[in-house]
Scaffold this motif. Sequence first.
Motif, mmCIF file in Angstrom:
data_model
loop_
_atom_site.group_PDB
_atom_site.id
_atom_site.type_symbol
_atom_site.label_atom_id
_atom_site.label_comp_id
_atom_site.label_asym_id
_atom_site.label_seq_id
_atom_site.Cartn_x
_atom_site.Cartn_y
_atom_site.Cartn_z
ATOM 1 N N LEU A 1 0.833 -1.206 0.000
ATOM 2 C CA LEU A 1 0.000 0.000 0.000
ATOM 3 C C LEU A 1 0.863 1.250 0.000
ATOM 4 C CD1 LEU A 1 -3.002 -0.666 2.386
ATOM 5 C CD2 LEU A 1 -3.062 0.006 -0.018
ATOM 6 N N ASN B 1 0.980 3.938 -2.957
ATOM 7 C CA ASN B 1 0.616 5.323 -2.679
ATOM 8 C C ASN B 1 1.735 6.290 -3.050
ATOM 9 O OD1 ASN B 1 -2.081 5.795 -1.556
ATOM 10 N ND2 ASN B 1 -1.485 4.079 -0.266
ATOM 11 N N THR B 2 2.974 5.837 -2.917
ATOM 12 C CA THR B 2 4.085 6.681 -3.374
ATOM 13 C C THR B 2 3.920 6.968 -4.856
ATOM 14 O OG1 THR B 2 5.438 5.491 -1.806
ATOM 15 C CG2 THR B 2 6.593 6.892 -3.382
ATOM 16 N N MET C 1 1.175 6.897 -6.544
ATOM 17 C CA MET C 1 0.030 7.788 -6.760
ATOM 18 C C MET C 1 0.377 9.225 -6.405
ATOM 19 S SD MET C 1 -3.440 5.790 -6.192
ATOM 20 C CE MET C 1 -3.730 6.547 -4.658
ATOM 21 N N GLU D 1 -6.618 10.390 -7.979
ATOM 22 C CA GLU D 1 -5.838 9.914 -6.833
ATOM 23 C C GLU D 1 -6.548 10.267 -5.523
ATOM 24 O OE1 GLU D 1 -4.094 11.288 -9.438
ATOM 25 O OE2 GLU D 1 -3.209 9.381 -10.070
ATOM 26 N N TRP E 1 -7.578 8.039 -2.247
ATOM 27 C CA TRP E 1 -7.000 8.206 -0.912
ATOM 28 C C TRP E 1 -8.104 8.263 0.146
ATOM 29 C CZ3 TRP E 1 -3.113 12.081 -3.322
ATOM 30 C CH2 TRP E 1 -1.933 11.408 -3.622
ATOM 31 N N LEU F 1 -9.322 4.796 0.596
ATOM 32 C CA LEU F 1 -8.349 3.971 1.324
ATOM 33 C C LEU F 1 -8.354 4.305 2.800
ATOM 34 C CD1 LEU F 1 -5.200 3.833 -0.962
ATOM 35 C CD2 LEU F 1 -6.555 1.928 -0.123
ATOM 36 N N TRP G 1 -7.086 -2.524 -7.747
ATOM 37 C CA TRP G 1 -6.433 -2.330 -6.460
ATOM 38 C C TRP G 1 -6.328 -3.603 -5.666
ATOM 39 C CZ3 TRP G 1 -3.783 1.015 -3.458
ATOM 40 C CH2 TRP G 1 -3.471 2.232 -4.086
ATOM 41 N N LYS H 1 1.101 3.071 -11.625
ATOM 42 C CA LYS H 1 0.420 4.187 -10.975
ATOM 43 C C LYS H 1 0.856 5.547 -11.520
ATOM 44 C CE LYS H 1 -2.113 1.809 -8.230
ATOM 45 N NZ LYS H 1 -2.401 0.921 -9.366
#
Lengths: 159, 660
Positions: free
Chosen positions: B455, B459-460, B462, B482, B486, B489, B557, B637
Amino acid sequence: MEFLNAIGGGAFALLGAAMAAALACVGSAKGTGITGEAGAGLVSEDPSKSGKVMILQVIPGTQGLYGFVIFFLAFTKISAHLGTMSVLQGMQIFGACLPIALGGLLSAIAQGRVAAASINILAKKPDDWSKGMIMCIVVEFYAILCLLASFLMLNAITL
Amino acid sequence: MKKLRLIAVQSQKKALLEDLLKLGCVEVTEPELGEDDILSSLRDKSDEGAMERRSQQLKILNALKVLDQYAPAKRGMLSPKPEEVKENFLDKQGLEQALDAADRILRLDGELRAVSANESRERALEESLKPWQNLDLPLECRGTRTCDLLLGAVPASVSQQEAEGALIELDADLTQIEQDKTDSYVVVLYRKEIRDEVLAALREVNFSQISLGNLTGTAKENIALCQQHLREFAEEKQRLADAIKAESGMRPILEMGADNAGTGISLCEAAEKLRNTETVALLQGWVPAEKEEKLRQVFDGYDCAWELVEPEKDEYPNVPVQLKNNAFTNALNMVTNMYSLPAYGTVDPNPLMAPFFILFFGLMMADIGYGLIMILAALVVRKKLKPRGNALATWQLVLYGGISTLLMGILTGGFFSDVIDAICELNGSSFRMWRLFSAEEQSTQVLVGSMVLGLLHLNTGMAVSFYRKRKDGNLADGIFEEGSLWVLLLGIVLYALPMLPSLLKKDFQIPAVIGTAGMVIMIIGGAMLLFGAGRHSKGFGKVTAAFGAIYNTATGWFGDVLSYSRIMALMLAGGVVGKVFNNVALMPARNAGHFTVGSALAFVIIFVLGHTMNFGLNILGCYVHDLRLQCLEFFGKFYEDGGKPFRPLTFSESYRQVKG
């Protein structure tokens, strides 16, 4: 049930362990065999590539090893309880051995084909042969998952 | 990158290109000139002899191949390529010398091939004569005035009685001379006037005539002659092979010549891209912006006019890409090059990828022993082979991967799996390696941990994508694509938080209201996602776009995060296989109750073999799966690929490398 009891749990457990080793090894034998055949053709043209051919050939050999690992773990687990094991426990061991037996058998053959095709890459584009190796390792992952499934199940069984 | 345009006088063109070659930072391209360009009168291309250089290089490489066959070079695995000064790569005399040597070697090889061809022809003749060596008639004999004589073969499946019987009524004779597995070799003698009948009868027994050409004398004499020829050929071959071996001293000259010709090819190809008039030549190319000063120094020595400009936006697809790296992120070049370079003007993924790649690799290998081997190997190779460029990057990656493997090995208490624990147990000691966690005992936690790392990784990616969108002025896209994920998430994490105590098997409570709040946030995120997906569509399109978004997000995802379970899978698999090898290796000692000489020897052999195999498999597997996580999940991503690699005009270093 009486019939099964007459056979005994130990027999089922042994059957599972035997299948893990035997089927996975059969798969590896076929896989390395397919690759070896293709590789021998290339080596006959260019003996200097035999080292790389050998690396490709041993890749489908790992399933046999995984099968043996599960056999070994299962066998050390059951060897002291062969006579006393219940049918239920025997069946549990049998089930735990199935993933690597079947997964090893089929994935080794599939991987052998990829490795044999990679021999072509080695012959035509020697600089890119590592890409063929990567394709082989993709197949390997499913054998690893089978190994883990069998391993985790075996670990959970208490005799 | 900056675009270079330069006009030089013809007489200095060659010298200028050689200086650019030595500088090694200019990629020469074909100038694209519009109709209205003031330079459009510069049209003529010239032939600079690249073809000739290519055939020279081929000749030298072929000669080297011949040398490899008859006098293989003995070079240690760990010796670096010899270094040569730059001038040697351009030395005309050296090239001539190499070409002369190549000519000699190839001529000898040609003669040798001719002799080999003759040899196999002679051998075939000998083979075909062998069945007839007991025939004491000269081979030129075709019969007498009244009789015909035929040589031929009858399949072995036809018995001799059958064959003779077929002819006996016709008053003809068939004599067997020799028999092998497939055929019996026979001589048939008959009167000329019954030829047709005899031939018909012979057809019945599948007789096939054999012609031995225009040989004279008996078969035996001819075989002896063949053998004499074969001996002569063998001597001739030996002489030629020795002559080739005697040329092995020319190898260094040939190798230098091959690189010399290769460098020549690059120079000529670059020169052929130039546009010319009788007096001047136009050169266009790309130069890394920071090299401007060096270029200026070179150009100051020539009569030329030049400019360096930043590329326009619409030129971006044609601008070559060179990754700017420091010593740390340079190691990841191998990964980026293998996938595809980033498009010009987008993000260089190496600095983002490096920490994750190295961390994941270490987690998957996680073994002190294996880590030490990797570090040692990388250090030794770096010291002995002095690799450069891509090879250096590879070994750097091995080094960093090794350090990471070592650290993770300390955390999981693995030294060649569990060999220390196993030996201690055998000796009755209660010592066990310290470990923070182990994939075997806390497999569920490690699995969840892998996915949490995943994750973070995703996320990095994204975040980079969001940053780029904001920078390009597409903030709304960033927020809806994005941003909504977030929010979603965050909702999922809060929703799942109350399950944490049971996962960690710890006794503390997280209030259920957090879970409810998570639910609400999840719904908000979902709504944002739906709205964002349908934003650009109209009418019914909004609905399909929204469903598409749900489907893609959910499956995409879900799949991406689950994919990180391979970290735990490989960590566990390597450990388990190693453990079994340790177990097997220790079996003889265990049976004896302690180490004896025999059991110690067995232990060492099995241990070394098993761990070599496990190490090899693991390093490959971990690399490939780490690569997959980066290239598929992470790059998916944010990454925009399609950059053209920067290929500056430089020396060809196949056999020699430039000094300094």
